[in-house]
Design a protein around this motif. Sequence first.
Motif, PDB file in Angstrom:
ATOM      1  N   PRO A 184       0.831  -1.204   0.000  1.00 21.71           N
ATOM      2  CA  PRO A 184       0.000   0.000   0.000  1.00 21.71           C
ATOM      3  C   PRO A 184       0.864   1.252   0.000  1.00 21.71           C
ATOM      4  O   PRO A 184       1.950   1.271   0.564  1.00 21.71           O
ATOM      5  CB  PRO A 184      -0.795  -0.118   1.305  1.00 21.71           C
ATOM      6  CG  PRO A 184      -0.112  -1.148   2.126  1.00 21.71           C
ATOM      7  CD  PRO A 184       0.626  -2.039   1.184  1.00 21.71           C
ATOM      8  N   ARG A 185       0.373   2.281  -0.677  1.00 13.27           N
ATOM      9  CA  ARG A 185       1.143   3.520  -0.779  1.00 13.27           C
ATOM     10  C   ARG A 185       1.295   4.175   0.584  1.00 13.27           C
ATOM     11  O   ARG A 185       0.345   4.287   1.334  1.00 13.27           O
ATOM     12  CB  ARG A 185       0.462   4.488  -1.748  1.00 13.27           C
ATOM     13  CG  ARG A 185       0.597   3.999  -3.150  1.00 13.27           C
ATOM     14  CD  ARG A 185      -0.081   4.886  -4.181  1.00 13.27           C
ATOM     15  NE  ARG A 185       0.175   4.294  -5.484  1.00 13.27           N
ATOM     16  CZ  ARG A 185       1.243   4.591  -6.234  1.00 13.27           C
ATOM     17  NH1 ARG A 185       2.101   5.514  -5.823  1.00 13.27           N
ATOM     18  NH2 ARG A 185       1.439   3.992  -7.380  1.00 13.27           N
ATOM     19  N   ASP A 186       2.507   4.583   0.871  1.00 12.15           N
ATOM     20  CA  ASP A 186       2.788   5.284   2.124  1.00 12.15           C
ATOM     21  C   ASP A 186       3.342   6.653   1.739  1.00 12.15           C
ATOM     22  O   ASP A 186       4.357   6.739   1.039  1.00 12.15           O
ATOM     23  CB  ASP A 186       3.808   4.469   2.928  1.00 12.15           C
ATOM     24  CG  ASP A 186       4.208   5.136   4.237  1.00 12.15           C
ATOM     25  OD1 ASP A 186       4.310   6.382   4.257  1.00 12.15           O
ATOM     26  OD2 ASP A 186       4.429   4.414   5.222  1.00 12.15           O
ATOM     27  N   PRO A 187       2.671   7.737   2.173  1.00  5.95           N
ATOM     28  CA  PRO A 187       3.072   9.084   1.738  1.00  5.95           C
ATOM     29  C   PRO A 187       4.551   9.381   2.021  1.00  5.95           C
ATOM     30  O   PRO A 187       5.212   9.988   1.187  1.00  5.95           O
ATOM     31  CB  PRO A 187       2.167  10.020   2.554  1.00  5.95           C
ATOM     32  CG  PRO A 187       1.023   9.177   2.992  1.00  5.95           C
ATOM     33  CD  PRO A 187       1.492   7.759   3.038  1.00  5.95           C
ATOM     34  N   ALA A 188       5.050   8.927   3.166  1.00  5.67           N
ATOM     35  CA  ALA A 188       6.453   9.225   3.506  1.00  5.67           C
ATOM     36  C   ALA A 188       7.409   8.524   2.527  1.00  5.67           C
ATOM     37  O   ALA A 188       8.432   9.093   2.129  1.00  5.67           O
ATOM     38  CB  ALA A 188       6.759   8.787   4.932  1.00  5.67           C
ATOM     39  N   PHE A 189       7.045   7.312   2.125  1.00  5.09           N
ATOM     40  CA  PHE A 189       7.893   6.559   1.191  1.00  5.09           C
ATOM     41  C   PHE A 189       7.835   7.185  -0.207  1.00  5.09           C
ATOM     42  O   PHE A 189       8.838   7.317  -0.894  1.00  5.09           O
ATOM     43  CB  PHE A 189       7.455   5.085   1.144  1.00  5.09           C
ATOM     44  CG  PHE A 189       7.964   4.268   2.315  1.00  5.09           C
ATOM     45  CD1 PHE A 189       7.640   4.611   3.617  1.00  5.09           C
ATOM     46  CD2 PHE A 189       8.777   3.162   2.115  1.00  5.09           C
ATOM     47  CE1 PHE A 189       8.108   3.867   4.709  1.00  5.09           C
ATOM     48  CE2 PHE A 189       9.254   2.408   3.188  1.00  5.09           C
ATOM     49  CZ  PHE A 189       8.924   2.765   4.485  1.00  5.09           C
ATOM     50  N   GLU A 190       6.616   7.591  -0.606  1.00  2.26           N
ATOM     51  CA  GLU A 190       6.440   8.218  -1.922  1.00  2.26           C
ATOM     52  C   GLU A 190       7.205   9.526  -1.999  1.00  2.26           C
ATOM     53  O   GLU A 190       7.881   9.824  -2.975  1.00  2.26           O
ATOM     54  CB  GLU A 190       4.957   8.515  -2.177  1.00  2.26           C
ATOM     55  CG  GLU A 190       4.051   7.315  -2.051  1.00  2.26           C
ATOM     56  CD  GLU A 190       3.944   6.536  -3.348  1.00  2.26           C
ATOM     57  OE1 GLU A 190       3.814   7.185  -4.393  1.00  2.26           O
ATOM     58  OE2 GLU A 190       4.011   5.298  -3.293  1.00  2.26           O
ATOM     59  N   GLN A 191       7.087  10.308  -0.918  1.00  3.01           N
ATOM     60  CA  GLN A 191       7.749  11.612  -0.839  1.00  3.01           C
ATOM     61  C   GLN A 191       9.271  11.447  -0.896  1.00  3.01           C
ATOM     62  O   GLN A 191       9.978  12.248  -1.507  1.00  3.01           O
ATOM     63  CB  GLN A 191       7.351  12.302   0.468  1.00  3.01           C
ATOM     64  CG  GLN A 191       7.911  13.694   0.646  1.00  3.01           C
ATOM     65  CD  GLN A 191       6.957  14.756   0.141  1.00  3.01           C
ATOM     66  OE1 GLN A 191       5.815  14.820   0.586  1.00  3.01           O
ATOM     67  NE2 GLN A 191       7.425  15.577  -0.780  1.00  3.01           N
ATOM     68  N   ALA A 192       9.756  10.397  -0.268  1.00  2.00           N
ATOM     69  CA  ALA A 192      11.204  10.136  -0.264  1.00  2.00           C
ATOM     70  C   ALA A 192      11.707   9.928  -1.696  1.00  2.00           C
ATOM     71  O   ALA A 192      12.741  10.473  -2.080  1.00  2.00           O
ATOM     72  CB  ALA A 192      11.515   8.913   0.596  1.00  2.00           C
ATOM     73  N   LEU A 193      10.959   9.157  -2.478  1.00  4.22           N
ATOM     74  CA  LEU A 193      11.368   8.910  -3.868  1.00  4.22           C
ATOM     75  C   LEU A 193      11.278  10.189  -4.696  1.00  4.22           C
ATOM     76  O   LEU A 193      12.141  10.477  -5.523  1.00  4.22           O
ATOM     77  CB  LEU A 193      10.485   7.815  -4.487  1.00  4.22           C
ATOM     78  CG  LEU A 193      10.678   6.412  -3.919  1.00  4.22           C
ATOM     79  CD1 LEU A 193       9.785   5.404  -4.651  1.00  4.22           C
ATOM     80  CD2 LEU A 193      12.143   5.977  -4.002  1.00  4.22           C
ATOM     81  N   ASP A 194      10.230  10.966  -4.422  1.00  5.70           N
ATOM     82  CA  ASP A 194      10.019  12.229  -5.123  1.00  5.70           C
ATOM     83  C   ASP A 194      11.155  13.211  -4.864  1.00  5.70           C
ATOM     84  O   ASP A 194      11.679  13.837  -5.783  1.00  5.70           O
ATOM     85  CB  ASP A 194       8.712  12.833  -4.603  1.00  5.70           C
ATOM     86  CG  ASP A 194       7.725  13.044  -5.704  1.00  5.70           C
ATOM     87  OD1 ASP A 194       7.593  12.104  -6.523  1.00  5.70           O
ATOM     88  OD2 ASP A 194       7.110  14.128  -5.747  1.00  5.70           O
ATOM     89  N   ASP A 195      11.509  13.347  -3.590  1.00  4.25           N
ATOM     90  CA  ASP A 195      12.554  14.299  -3.217  1.00  4.25           C
ATOM     91  C   ASP A 195      13.926  13.866  -3.719  1.00  4.25           C
ATOM     92  O   ASP A 195      14.749  14.699  -4.090  1.00  4.25           O
ATOM     93  CB  ASP A 195      12.596  14.488  -1.692  1.00  4.25           C
ATOM     94  CG  ASP A 195      11.467  15.387  -1.219  1.00  4.25           C
ATOM     95  OD1 ASP A 195      10.543  15.645  -2.034  1.00  4.25           O
ATOM     96  OD2 ASP A 195      11.498  15.839  -0.064  1.00  4.25           O
ATOM     97  N   ALA A 196      14.163  12.543  -3.734  1.00  2.00           N
ATOM     98  CA  ALA A 196      15.433  12.032  -4.258  1.00  2.00           C
ATOM     99  C   ALA A 196      15.554  12.390  -5.739  1.00  2.00           C
ATOM    100  O   ALA A 196      16.607  12.812  -6.212  1.00  2.00           O
ATOM    101  CB  ALA A 196      15.526  10.524  -4.053  1.00  2.00           C
ATOM    102  N   ARG A 197      14.448  12.261  -6.440  1.00  2.00           N
ATOM    103  CA  ARG A 197      14.437  12.583  -7.872  1.00  2.00           C
ATOM    104  C   ARG A 197      14.665  14.074  -8.088  1.00  2.00           C
ATOM    105  O   ARG A 197      15.475  14.488  -8.912  1.00  2.00           O
ATOM    106  CB  ARG A 197      13.096  12.145  -8.487  1.00  2.00           C
ATOM    107  CG  ARG A 197      13.004  12.279  -9.981  1.00  2.00           C
ATOM    108  CD  ARG A 197      11.632  11.844 -10.513  1.00  2.00           C
ATOM    109  NE  ARG A 197      10.517  12.432  -9.769  1.00  2.00           N
ATOM    110  CZ  ARG A 197      10.049  13.665  -9.952  1.00  2.00           C
ATOM    111  NH1 ARG A 197      10.582  14.440 -10.887  1.00  2.00           N
ATOM    112  NH2 ARG A 197       9.041  14.114  -9.224  1.00  2.00           N
ATOM    113  N   LYS A 198      13.964  14.892  -7.276  1.00  2.00           N
ATOM    114  CA  LYS A 198      14.096  16.352  -7.402  1.00  2.00           C
ATOM    115  C   LYS A 198      15.518  16.812  -7.102  1.00  2.00           C
ATOM    116  O   LYS A 198      15.986  17.806  -7.645  1.00  2.00           O
ATOM    117  CB  LYS A 198      13.106  17.064  -6.472  1.00  2.00           C
ATOM    118  CG  LYS A 198      11.702  17.067  -7.028  1.00  2.00           C
ATOM    119  CD  LYS A 198      10.764  17.928  -6.158  1.00  2.00           C
ATOM    120  CE  LYS A 198       9.305  17.648  -6.474  1.00  2.00           C
ATOM    121  NZ  LYS A 198       8.485  17.474  -5.269  1.00  2.00           N
TER     122      LYS A 198
END
Length: 225
Positions: free
Chosen positions: A23-37
């Motif tokens: 299941p999607r976890d906002p903290a995990f999703e955000q971590a991938l997003d910020d790493a990409r940014k």
Amino acid sequence: MKMSAALNTLLAIDNYIERLFVPRDPAFEQALDDARKAGLPKIHVSPNQGKLLYLLAKLVRAQRALEIGLLGGYSTMWLAKALGPKGRLVSLEVDELCVRVARTNLLRAKLLSRIEIRHGDARATLRQMVRNRERPFDLVFIDADKPSYPLYLDYAIKLTHPGSLILADNVIRNGDVARHDKGDEWVESIKKFNKKLAANPKLETIIVPITRKKIDGLAIARVKD
Ligand code: SAH
Ligand code: DHB
Ligand code: MG
């Protein structure tokens, strides 16, 4: 290159498993997003592989884990989550930007307090850890520079105890390791690493294929009692 029908099927299966069990976890999703940014390469473990790391850590009831290769802290989050609040994870990383991005991600996920990041070349850090007779780890996850994998295995064995797990990412590399002709430096180091795993009488090992855009694999080795 045209994606093969077989790979498409594997990717669809991977997606199916992820929808069911990760299941999607906002903290995990955000971590991938910020790493990409932040411009970090997208070479973190896949969500399903993260869940697999998490389950393996839980199965051995790991309390102390060692990670070699932090990047943005995505695999770190999966492992740290499995350890529980009393667990401790040491993660080794040479790149300062990675350390900064990971710290922010781990803090936001409320996991930073159980993680110790050691900044520097893991080869030197590990030598020091062995010298200092660091308390053995229940689980070691090898995921940094591939040419150093054989060396990391030597250190991992010195830093574990009977029953510990030694895991390693990227041991299949699109199947290149299964070819008989000579590959590039990475492929040859991984071949050497896999042979070393297989030949070590203290270890019981298997490799599980991992679906990514290019098929890869996770080595799972248990230190014998
Ligand atoms: N485990 C991470 C991915 C790690 S990528 C995840 O799945 O989320 C590999 C990382 O190893 C990179 O961040 C790279 O900077 C780091 N690395 C490469 N060589 C290293 C070395 N000699 N010592 C420490 N870290 C190293
Ligand atoms: C790559 C993937 C990884 O998981 C890793 O740790 C290093 C590199 C890659 O695909 O280049
Ligand atoms: Mg990897």
